[in-house]
Write a protein that holds these residues in place. Sequence first.
Motif: not given
Length: 306
Positions: A259-282
């Motif tokens: 989440y820290a990485a995604a939100s620091g690269t311009g993703m929205t909060v919603s996109q960052s949450l989805q990205y972080a959730s996918a990472a945790a799921a893997i």
Amino acid sequence: MMRKIVVVGSMNMDIVNRVERHPMPGETISGKGVSYYTGGKGANQAVAAAQSQVHVSMVGAIGKDAFGAELKSALALKDVHTDWIKEMEGTSGIAFITVDDLAENIIILAEGANGAFSPEELTLMPVVFDKDTTVLLQNEIPWETNLLAMNLARQAGSRVIFNPAPALKIPTDILPLIDLLILNEKEAEAISGVQISNQADAQTAVEKLLDAGGNSVIITLGDKGSLYADRVEGMFFSPAYKVKPVDTTAAGDTFIGAYAAASGTGMTVSQSLQYASAAAAIVVTREGAQSSIPTKAEILTFIDNN
């Protein structure tokens, strides 16, 4: 602009024992085998962020034991910058982790050098905080060191993300120093005083933390998803991906680092949450801590396929 991430936190050697079930008090059971993995909440979050192709530096301490050099080299192999890691007398941090057949874990932490990483040690380091930096903190180093890092980051205009894990009741007057507070249910209960058994309880806890001075809050709810709130975006829920877990070790750390990485690269909060959730799921479909953390390409492919 892509933000740099500086993680001030812990590095541990995880000694993982697999069992059919966790023993009752006073009971001895047979294990299924022991594995050694480099871990620690700080190091795990650093690797999770670095795997998403952002610049990450680790700040903390290792011991002058057999594990110390391995912990440092493992971070370097994942492209985490290690110049600000201090080697100290004594042992490195060690986490004794027992994982059962349901993928639930029990952890005993021996803090070692992490516990000796004092505010004075941080002050002596040439750590650079600036307005383009996100400072990522957890609770496996002394609280006074975290507090100093928060104040130094605030003075430099850095963004502060704090994960108060293991759970610790922190003074609410420091909440304004934290740009984003990321907690699981138990940690949210410890700080907010609200017992969380469902999404409505989590919403109550988030509202209480914002009312106490928090800027923005994420409560992770395991396989149920995550809840985000701030004073601008409001509150919204992000579902989790459905997977069959093998080992939940480092799932929360991976969510936070991603989440820290995604939100620091311009993703929205919603996109960052989805990205972080996918990472945790893997991560929960793999064994180990840092060794199980996916790359950015793996995360994006997972999202496309799910």
